[in-house]
Write a protein that holds these residues in place. Sequence first.
Motif, mmCIF file in Angstrom:
data_model
loop_
_atom_site.group_PDB
_atom_site.id
_atom_site.type_symbol
_atom_site.label_atom_id
_atom_site.label_comp_id
_atom_site.label_asym_id
_atom_site.label_seq_id
_atom_site.Cartn_x
_atom_site.Cartn_y
_atom_site.Cartn_z
ATOM 1 N N ALA A 131 0.919 -1.256 0.034
ATOM 2 C CA ALA A 131 0.061 0.007 0.077
ATOM 3 C C ALA A 131 0.870 1.347 0.125
ATOM 4 O O ALA A 131 0.457 2.108 -0.778
ATOM 5 N N GLU A 132 1.966 1.406 0.822
ATOM 6 C CA GLU A 132 2.941 2.433 0.888
ATOM 7 C C GLU A 132 3.468 2.603 -0.465
ATOM 8 O O GLU A 132 3.650 3.793 -0.908
ATOM 9 N N LYS A 133 4.158 1.572 -1.008
ATOM 10 C CA LYS A 133 4.831 1.615 -2.236
ATOM 11 C C LYS A 133 3.818 2.217 -3.513
ATOM 12 O O LYS A 133 4.206 2.863 -4.028
ATOM 13 N N ALA A 134 2.480 1.681 -3.248
ATOM 14 C CA ALA A 134 1.673 2.314 -4.308
ATOM 15 C C ALA A 134 1.089 3.856 -4.189
ATOM 16 O O ALA A 134 0.547 4.354 -4.811
ATOM 17 N N GLY A 135 1.322 4.120 -2.801
ATOM 18 C CA GLY A 135 0.855 5.625 -2.636
ATOM 19 C C GLY A 135 -0.691 5.217 -2.372
ATOM 20 O O GLY A 135 -1.517 6.174 -2.459
ATOM 21 N N ASP A 136 -1.166 4.258 -1.594
ATOM 22 C CA ASP A 136 -2.356 3.888 -1.597
ATOM 23 C C ASP A 136 -2.988 4.297 -0.209
ATOM 24 O O ASP A 136 -3.084 3.362 0.839
ATOM 25 N N GLU A 137 -3.204 5.622 0.084
ATOM 26 C CA GLU A 137 -3.453 6.135 1.175
ATOM 27 C C GLU A 137 -4.767 5.503 1.912
ATOM 28 O O GLU A 137 -4.943 5.514 3.230
ATOM 29 N N ALA A 138 -5.659 5.223 0.850
ATOM 30 C CA ALA A 138 -6.941 4.744 1.534
ATOM 31 C C ALA A 138 -6.907 3.485 2.160
ATOM 32 O O ALA A 138 -7.346 3.198 3.384
ATOM 33 N N THR A 139 -6.024 2.605 1.677
ATOM 34 C CA THR A 139 -5.618 1.348 2.089
ATOM 35 C C THR A 139 -4.982 1.450 3.309
ATOM 36 O O THR A 139 -5.424 0.793 4.374
ATOM 37 N N ALA A 140 -3.806 2.246 3.354
ATOM 38 C CA ALA A 140 -3.217 2.482 4.580
ATOM 39 C C ALA A 140 -4.091 2.841 5.702
ATOM 40 O O ALA A 140 -3.726 2.238 6.928
ATOM 41 N N ASP A 141 -4.957 3.900 5.270
ATOM 42 C CA ASP A 141 -5.579 4.146 6.573
ATOM 43 C C ASP A 141 -6.668 3.139 7.036
ATOM 44 O O ASP A 141 -6.734 2.961 8.424
ATOM 45 N N LEU A 142 -7.100 2.372 6.097
ATOM 46 C CA LEU A 142 -7.865 1.197 6.510
ATOM 47 C C LEU A 142 -7.281 0.213 7.530
ATOM 48 O O LEU A 142 -7.628 -0.136 8.525
ATOM 49 N N LEU A 143 -5.963 -0.125 7.239
ATOM 50 C CA LEU A 143 -5.151 -1.104 7.744
ATOM 51 C C LEU A 143 -4.579 -0.329 9.230
ATOM 52 O O LEU A 143 -4.733 -1.355 10.066
ATOM 53 N N THR A 144 -4.444 0.817 9.169
ATOM 54 C CA THR A 144 -4.059 1.533 10.559
ATOM 55 C C THR A 144 -5.289 1.488 11.513
ATOM 56 O O THR A 144 -4.987 0.747 12.737
ATOM 57 N N GLN A 145 -6.501 1.586 10.907
ATOM 58 C CA GLN A 145 -7.671 1.507 11.867
ATOM 59 C C GLN A 145 -7.632 -0.019 12.264
ATOM 60 O O GLN A 145 -8.158 -0.139 13.329
ATOM 61 N N ARG A 146 -7.722 -0.825 11.229
ATOM 62 C CA ARG A 146 -7.747 -2.252 11.625
ATOM 63 C C ARG A 146 -6.893 -2.822 12.755
ATOM 64 O O ARG A 146 -7.220 -3.408 13.940
ATOM 65 N N ILE A 147 -5.615 -2.356 12.536
ATOM 66 C CA ILE A 147 -4.453 -2.745 13.416
ATOM 67 C C ILE A 147 -4.771 -2.181 14.870
ATOM 68 O O ILE A 147 -4.719 -2.876 15.780
ATOM 69 N N GLN A 148 -5.190 -0.805 14.977
ATOM 70 C CA GLN A 148 -5.387 -0.368 16.286
ATOM 71 C C GLN A 148 -6.578 -1.032 16.926
ATOM 72 O O GLN A 148 -6.331 -1.109 18.165
ATOM 73 N N LEU A 149 -7.471 -1.190 16.318
ATOM 74 C CA LEU A 149 -8.793 -1.910 16.960
ATOM 75 C C LEU A 149 -8.346 -3.281 17.503
ATOM 76 O O LEU A 149 -8.667 -3.572 18.607
ATOM 77 N N HIS A 150 -7.756 -4.036 16.488
ATOM 78 C CA HIS A 150 -7.457 -5.645 16.919
ATOM 79 C C HIS A 150 -6.452 -5.577 18.038
ATOM 80 O O HIS A 150 -6.314 -6.398 18.902
ATOM 81 N N GLU A 151 -5.425 -4.746 17.992
ATOM 82 C CA GLU A 151 -4.571 -4.592 19.136
ATOM 83 C C GLU A 151 -5.001 -4.418 20.662
ATOM 84 O O GLU A 151 -4.888 -4.822 21.535
ATOM 85 N N LYS A 152 -5.923 -3.401 20.552
ATOM 86 C CA LYS A 152 -6.782 -2.846 21.506
ATOM 87 C C LYS A 152 -7.735 -4.139 22.144
ATOM 88 O O LYS A 152 -7.769 -4.368 23.305
ATOM 89 N N THR A 153 -8.369 -4.724 21.230
ATOM 90 C CA THR A 153 -9.114 -5.831 21.653
ATOM 91 C C THR A 153 -8.160 -6.958 21.986
ATOM 92 O O THR A 153 -8.818 -7.542 23.146
ATOM 93 N N ALA A 154 -7.277 -7.404 21.680
ATOM 94 C CA ALA A 154 -6.233 -8.472 21.884
ATOM 95 C C ALA A 154 -5.870 -7.998 23.613
ATOM 96 O O ALA A 154 -5.932 -8.690 24.270
ATOM 97 N N TRP A 155 -5.381 -6.895 23.770
ATOM 98 C CA TRP A 155 -5.160 -6.412 25.049
ATOM 99 C C TRP A 155 -6.287 -6.491 26.061
ATOM 100 O O TRP A 155 -6.149 -7.106 27.350
ATOM 101 N N MET A 156 -7.398 -6.304 25.548
ATOM 102 C CA MET A 156 -8.651 -6.421 26.517
ATOM 103 C C MET A 156 -9.088 -7.759 27.010
ATOM 104 O O MET A 156 -9.101 -8.142 27.921
ATOM 105 N N LEU A 157 -8.735 -8.640 25.846
ATOM 106 C CA LEU A 157 -9.155 -10.149 26.090
ATOM 107 C C LEU A 157 -8.154 -10.537 26.967
ATOM 108 O O LEU A 157 -8.156 -11.423 27.935
ATOM 109 N N ARG A 158 -6.582 -10.397 26.565
ATOM 110 C CA ARG A 158 -5.478 -10.947 27.410
ATOM 111 C C ARG A 158 -5.586 -10.232 28.890
ATOM 112 O O ARG A 158 -5.426 -11.062 29.719
ATOM 113 N N SER A 159 -6.160 -9.168 29.297
ATOM 114 C CA SER A 159 -6.256 -8.655 30.520
ATOM 115 C C SER A 159 -7.359 -9.653 31.246
ATOM 116 O O SER A 159 -7.102 -9.660 32.563
#
Length: 156
Positions: free
Chosen positions: A124-152
């Motif tokens: 996505a970065e190589k292609a300059g695909d900001e829309a996909t990069a934004d989607l990926l950033t949002q997904r990563i942030q949400l899933h990392e937070k959910t994993a932390w909540m479950l681990r707790s």
Amino acid sequence: MDIDIGIKKTDRAKIAEGLSHLLADTYTLYLKTHNFHWNVTGPMFNTLHVMFMTQYTELSLAVDLIAERIRSLGHYAPGSYSDFAKLSSIKDAEGTPKAVEMIKQLVAGQEAVVRTARSIFPAAEKAGDEATADLLTQRIQLHEKTAWMLRSLLED
């Protein structure tokens, strides 16, 4: 009609392929989370039942966003169980595990989705695909937070 969004056809194909894996992981995690919502038992029943519902609801919205991004790039989104089984890094639950095992499997699933999303970033970065990069950033942030909540829930 040809697509002219400033991203080369070959780059769009590579990104769509990665997003197909992300879609499969997300849908498989959705299904597993929904299964656990229905079948959880034990002293944490209410907490987990509600938590799992929140999580599978979010995942059900996410699959649509990911599939629509694939379509925006000019490719068809996978949408069958057999497609998802081939593409997903997340395995189905066998039987009905106990609540603590459900939590462990969901942590592993959340982290798998993060790894899959991260793997798409270079294309996505190589292609300059900001829309996909934004989607990926949002997904990563949400899933990392959910994993932390479950681990707790697993800590003493």
